[in-house]
Design an enzyme around this catalytic site. Structure first.
Site, PDB file in Angstrom:
ATOM      1  N   LYS A  98      40.676  43.116  40.977  1.00  0.00           N
ATOM      2  CA  LYS A  98      40.362  43.698  42.292  1.00  0.00           C
ATOM      3  C   LYS A  98      41.332  43.175  43.348  1.00  0.00           C
ATOM      4  O   LYS A  98      41.921  43.932  44.106  1.00  0.00           O
ATOM      5  CB  LYS A  98      38.916  43.346  42.717  1.00  0.00           C
ATOM      6  CG  LYS A  98      37.852  43.898  41.806  1.00  0.00           C
ATOM      7  CD  LYS A  98      36.466  43.592  42.307  1.00  0.00           C
ATOM      8  CE  LYS A  98      36.146  42.096  42.353  1.00  0.00           C
ATOM      9  NZ  LYS A  98      36.137  41.454  41.032  1.00  0.00           N
TER      10      LYS A  98
ATOM     11  N   GLU B 237      36.163  40.592  48.580  1.00  0.00           N
ATOM     12  CA  GLU B 237      34.853  39.915  48.474  1.00  0.00           C
ATOM     13  C   GLU B 237      33.823  40.562  49.410  1.00  0.00           C
ATOM     14  O   GLU B 237      33.078  39.869  50.111  1.00  0.00           O
ATOM     15  CB  GLU B 237      34.996  38.416  48.810  1.00  0.00           C
ATOM     16  CG  GLU B 237      36.103  37.697  48.048  1.00  0.00           C
ATOM     17  CD  GLU B 237      35.683  37.203  46.672  1.00  0.00           C
ATOM     18  OE1 GLU B 237      34.545  37.486  46.257  1.00  0.00           O
ATOM     19  OE2 GLU B 237      36.539  36.586  46.008  1.00  0.00           O
TER      20      GLU B 237
ATOM     21  N   ARG C 113      35.661  31.875  36.185  1.00  0.00           N
ATOM     22  CA  ARG C 113      36.906  31.305  36.720  1.00  0.00           C
ATOM     23  C   ARG C 113      37.832  30.906  35.591  1.00  0.00           C
ATOM     24  O   ARG C 113      39.008  30.657  35.788  1.00  0.00           O
ATOM     25  CB  ARG C 113      36.617  30.039  37.578  1.00  0.00           C
ATOM     26  CG  ARG C 113      35.833  30.215  38.874  1.00  0.00           C
ATOM     27  CD  ARG C 113      36.309  31.333  39.724  1.00  0.00           C
ATOM     28  NE  ARG C 113      35.527  32.548  39.453  1.00  0.00           N
ATOM     29  CZ  ARG C 113      35.928  33.761  39.802  1.00  0.00           C
ATOM     30  NH1 ARG C 113      37.068  33.958  40.397  1.00  0.00           N
ATOM     31  NH2 ARG C 113      35.189  34.821  39.511  1.00  0.00           N
TER      32      ARG C 113
HETATM   33  P1  ATP Z   1      37.365  37.946  41.070  1.00  0.00           P
HETATM   34  O1  ATP Z   1      36.189  38.858  40.914  1.00  0.00           O
HETATM   35  O2  ATP Z   1      37.160  36.669  40.372  1.00  0.00           O
HETATM   36  O3  ATP Z   1      37.822  37.833  42.485  1.00  0.00           O
HETATM   37  P2  ATP Z   1      39.428  39.891  40.645  1.00  0.00           P
HETATM   38  O4  ATP Z   1      38.768  41.128  40.157  1.00  0.00           O
HETATM   39  O5  ATP Z   1      39.838  39.835  42.042  1.00  0.00           O
HETATM   40  O6  ATP Z   1      38.558  38.641  40.231  1.00  0.00           O
HETATM   41  P3  ATP Z   1      42.164  39.218  40.106  1.00  0.00           P
HETATM   42  O7  ATP Z   1      42.131  37.833  40.574  1.00  0.00           O
HETATM   43  O8  ATP Z   1      42.827  40.238  40.923  1.00  0.00           O
HETATM   44  O9  ATP Z   1      40.699  39.680  39.697  1.00  0.00           O
HETATM   45  O10 ATP Z   1      42.845  39.297  38.667  1.00  0.00           O
HETATM   46  C1  ATP Z   1      42.462  38.427  37.625  1.00  0.00           C
HETATM   47  C2  ATP Z   1      43.661  38.098  36.747  1.00  0.00           C
HETATM   48  O11 ATP Z   1      44.030  39.256  35.995  1.00  0.00           O
HETATM   49  C3  ATP Z   1      44.873  37.714  37.539  1.00  0.00           C
HETATM   50  O12 ATP Z   1      45.547  36.703  36.848  1.00  0.00           O
HETATM   51  C4  ATP Z   1      45.699  38.979  37.566  1.00  0.00           C
HETATM   52  O13 ATP Z   1      47.068  38.727  37.712  1.00  0.00           O
HETATM   53  C5  ATP Z   1      45.398  39.597  36.218  1.00  0.00           C
HETATM   54  N1  ATP Z   1      45.497  41.063  36.218  1.00  0.00           N
HETATM   55  C6  ATP Z   1      44.840  41.904  37.013  1.00  0.00           C
HETATM   56  N2  ATP Z   1      45.155  43.195  36.727  1.00  0.00           N
HETATM   57  C7  ATP Z   1      46.047  43.150  35.709  1.00  0.00           C
HETATM   58  C8  ATP Z   1      46.757  44.145  34.950  1.00  0.00           C
HETATM   59  N3  ATP Z   1      46.610  45.429  35.175  1.00  0.00           N
HETATM   60  N4  ATP Z   1      47.582  43.710  33.978  1.00  0.00           N
HETATM   61  C9  ATP Z   1      47.733  42.401  33.732  1.00  0.00           C
HETATM   62  N5  ATP Z   1      47.097  41.420  34.406  1.00  0.00           N
HETATM   63  C10 ATP Z   1      46.260  41.783  35.374  1.00  0.00           C
HETATM   64 MG    MG Z   2      39.299  38.535  43.622  1.00  0.00          MG
END
Ligand code: ATP
Ligand code: MG
Length: 788
Positions: free
Chosen positions: A63, A251, A634
């Site tokens: 996200k 968030e 995490r």
């Molecule tokens: P949270 O809910 O914990 O905030 P999030 O949904 O924001 O998580 P991110 O932190 O954006 O997730 O991404 C999690 C991990 O996955 C990061 O290391 C990111 O670089 C990797 N990632 C996200 N999308 C891709 C993708 N399409 N290909 C490869 N890696 C990805």
């Molecule tokens: Mg996030």
């Protein structure tokens, strides 16, 4: 009033991307390599630039990555200049990280994003421009909680309210709650009329009035004023609605009502708002966050493009399955499917320890072992490892341990234990008792808690000390003798000076241990009470830290030894630039990720927190469960959950049941590790006789041990809220076999005594106060082991 063009000047914002006229946009659009790194759903969220977009998805699905890519996309597509994009995050750390990520994506710095920050930071900027509409001047001050409280106290007293029964802190809390809900005094609903002895609303109005007179506001006002201004001045609102072409919020599940209204108002123009969040990660209900905000997004913004992300890129399948297993227990979730391509990997590791110290010791060893590379795993850098705790007081055991073994660490989101405000205050009292010439310590505590000794009085003390060539305590005494100070402050100072002298005499006195003395100092000085009366959300944590401080004293023979220890370990700790293991709270870890995560202290009462459950029942428990979900998710590769069977609380051993969340971990994704020492494998435990080790295994709760089964059946009978007192204290550090006739022992109820005879697990003891009694050995400790 400012026109949009003035915004550049006001913000001094650089504008790295030249403004591209609409007609030339297609030509200007540069290639977008960052899009190649996204999956189809993420691309959809990034490329749907017009209209409202909601990305509602589980942890680690990208996200935040999509959100930052969207900013990059907006910029490269020439859709908006950097200062026309409003991006809101929850912490300064997250804001910094977002800026860095966008810079990386674009391959150039994006310093000119003045509207990327936290709600508070952005609102301060806005309010400075429109202060007059809130009855303030643009140079208004922002009060800290101390000032806020002082002001409220004055109002409470003026109203003739007994502030012992109705502490001003409580009023502060009530007002904060209203502000979180964007309620000005006029808008407080009649249902809330009972608040604060029926006087809450009236005092709230008086408080707001007083703040205006002082040209000040508190943190809650930053949002409240802006919401109020936007509502009352459509022209101002319209100006910003036009200006902010795109709004992005990370968030979103943790926004409170005021933040939500503020966003909704601002997005009312272009309606280009993109919110991302996860209902399962809503962990700020206790601060007024409303998870409902994210759930009603489609209603608020009809036609919203909703994107669901299901692929988790962060964690292995085992870690994801364990997290999903836990969060399943919550009712009323949207429910999401999450999958990962990262097959294999380690199961979630679970380990039970005998006590909290052993847990800290084990984690220290494990971190070092992982750093070296063990069990076929590649070596991990310290930067790759994090310890996430439920309550900040848990950090102390780790910090002490890591300092002792020289393991570099950093505490994120707060000062390190011995640098915390309340710990420094308490230590200042101890220092002053041991060393009355410690003027720095005196200055720190002379008016903490408040003793009516303001700057003037303190100056007088300084003068008296200097002119007589004596330390400040002595100066204070002279000043009092000479009647240089009068009134309430004088009486209070006299009490402090007398107390310091009395405590000083008690140091090393027979009949009182340094631990009792420390507690007495904190109580009699009014310091503990100060935090007990404090109704801010931080106060309970501070009280727990103070308890933790007293606990730390137990490992030392006297106060001097302890003070010296702290001074030395703090001195040893040199700021190095090298890698460090991170220690932080689960709340602070939101949005972050680490290859290896340790989650200690999974015991009922500690996690889920007893306070949460007592105060908010099932709702509180569910918020704790979401916190468990945040914690597990995490971890990228290795997730280690641990708990201790016993913790020392105020010198008493308390048994603890493993967290109910442990029961919810799907067994097939969990590997249970053997507690250290069980098979004689090192650590302190190995020195104990075998029978004790067996007990330890049982009590340390391994899945397949009888102890574990017993714990599980007990756990399933547990009501949501079980007061700690109902648990039986376990004092069996020294098992039956270790007692000898004639030994001096301590019994919880009967006190000290000497063993007359031993019969199996029964001991006949002549107690000093209670006479001869037969007691069960497990309730008896060797007197040498007693920390007081
Ligand atoms: P949270 O809910 O914990 O905030 P999030 O949904 O924001 O998580 P991110 O932190 O954006 O997730 O991404 C999690 C991990 O996955 C990061 O290391 C990111 O670089 C990797 N990632 C996200 N999308 C891709 C993708 N399409 N290909 C490869 N890696 C990805
Ligand atoms: Mg996030």
């Amino acid at each position: 009033m400012s026109s949009p063009d003035e915004f550049d000047a006001f913000d001094n914002a650089a504008d790295p991307a030249p403004r591209v006229p609409l007609s030339q946009r297609a030509v200007a659009a540069r290639p977008a390599p960052y899009l190649d790194d996204l999956n189809a759903a993420q691309r959809e969220a990034v490329e749907t630039l017009d209209g409202p977009v909601l990305m509602l998805a589980g942890a680690g699905t990208g996200k935040t990555k999509a959100l930052t890519s969207r900013i990059a996309h907006l910029l490269t597509q020439g859709r908006a200049r950097p200062n026309e994009i409003l991006s809101v995050t929850f912490t300064n750390k997250a804001a910094r990280e977002m800026k860095d990520r966008v810079s990386r994506l674009l391959g150039q710095s994006v310093e000119g994003m003045p509207w990327l920050g936290t709600f508070h930071a952005i609102c301060v900027k806005l309010l400075r421009r429109h202060a007059e509409l809130a009855g303030l001047k643009s140079n208004f001050t922002i009060l800290d909680t101390d000032d806020q409280l002082r002001l409220l106290k004055q109002l409470v007293q003026a109203e003739g309210i007994d502030d012992k029964r109705w502490p001003a802190r409580q009023l502060a809390n009530v007002i904060d709650g209203w502000k979180n809900r964007a309620l000005t005094p006029e808008k407080v609903p009649t249902g809330d009329a009972e608040a604060y002895n029926g006087k809450g609303v009236k005092l709230y109005a008086a408080y707001q009035q007083r703040l205006r007179e002082l040209n000040a506001c508190d943190f809650g006002d930053l949002l409240l004023h802006m919401v109020t201004i936007f509502q009352a001045h459509p022209d101002v609102l319209a100006q910003y609605q036009r200006w902010f072409k795109y709004i992005l919020v990370d968030e979103y599940q943790d926004t409170n009502v005021a933040q939500y209204l503020w966003l909704r108002l601002l997005a009312g123009g272009h309606k280009n708002i993109c919110c991302v969040g996860d209902d399962d990660q809503s962990i700020y209900g206790w601060r007024g966050a409303e998870v409902g905000n994210i759930l009603r997004f489609e209603k608020d913004f009809p036609g919203a493009h909703v994107v669901r992300l299901e692929q988790n890129y962060r964690s292995t399948a085992h870690i994801l399955a364990a997290a999903s297993g836990v969060i399943k227990g919550n009712e009323g979730r949207l429910g999401k499917t999450l999958w990962t391509a990262a097959e294999g990997g380690e199961k979630v590791r679970l380990i039970g320890h005998w006590d909290g110290e052993e847990e800290a010791r084990w984690i220290g060893e494990e971190v070092e072992a992982m750093q070296r590379g063990t069990r076929g795993l590649q070596p991990y850098s310290l930067d790759d490892m994090a310890i996430l705790v439920r309550a900040s007081h848990q950090m102390r055991a780790f910090e002490d341990r890591f300092l002792t073994i020289g393991l570099p660490y950093r505490v994120i989101g707060g000062p390190r234990f011995y640098e915390r405000l309340e710990i420094r205050d308490a230590m200042a009292y101890f220092r002053l008792v041991i060393s009355p010439a410690d003027d720095l310590a005196f200055e720190r505590i002379v008016n903490t808690p408040k003793r009516g000794l303001g700057d003037k009085a303190q100056q007088k003390i300084q003068v008296a000390a200097r002119s007589n060539g004596v330390p400040l305590v002595e100066g204070a005494r002279i000043l009092l003798e000479q009647k240089g100070l009068t009134g309430k402050g004088a009486a209070q100072l006299q009490l402090l000076v007398d107390n310091l002298q009395r405590w000083g005499r008690m140091v090393g006195e027979a009949g009182i241990s340094h631990i009792e003395l420390a507690e007495q100092i904190l109580d009699e000085s009014g310091y503990t009470e100060m935090w007990q009366n404090d109704k801010t959300p931080e106060a309970p944590g501070r009280l727990e830290n103070l308890k933790e401080l007293v606990k730390a004293l137990e490992s030392f023979e006297n106060l001097e030894g302890f003070l010296e220890h702290v001074a030395l370990i703090m001195d040893n700790e040199q700021e190095t630039d090298g890698a460090k293991v991170s220690i932080m709270t689960l709340h602070g870890a939101k949005g972050l990720e680490f290859p290896a995560v340790f989650l200690p202290g999974w015991e009922d009462g500690l996690f889920p927190s007893q306070r949460s459950m007592d105060e908010s029942g099932l709702k509180g428990l569910e918020e704790e469960r979401r916190l468990a979900y945040v914690g597990i998710t995490r971890a990228e590769e290795v997730c280690t959950i641990s708990f201790a069977g016993n913790r020392r609380v105020f010198g008493q051993w308390q048994s603890a049941l493993p967290s109910r969340f442990i029961d919810e971990l799907p067994e097939e994704h969990v590997e249970v590790l053997t507690p250290p020492g069980l098979y004689g494998g090192g650590f302190g435990a190995a020195a104990q006789p075998a029978s004790t080790l067996h007990d330890r295994a049982a009590e340390a709760n391994v899945y397949n041990s009888p102890g574990w089964k017993r714990m599980q059946s007990r756990a399933s009978e547990r009501p949501i809220s079980q007061p700690r007192e109902t648990r039986s204290p376990v004092i069996d550090l020294t098992a039956t076999s270790s007692h000898t006739v004639g030994e001096r022992v301590f019994h919880q109820k009967f006190g000290y005594g000497a063993i007359l005879s031993i019969e199996g697990d029964k001991l006949e003891i002549e107690f000093e106060k209670a006479g001869i009694k037969k007691v069960v050995a497990k309730f008896v400790m060797a007197a040498d082991d007693i920390p007081f």
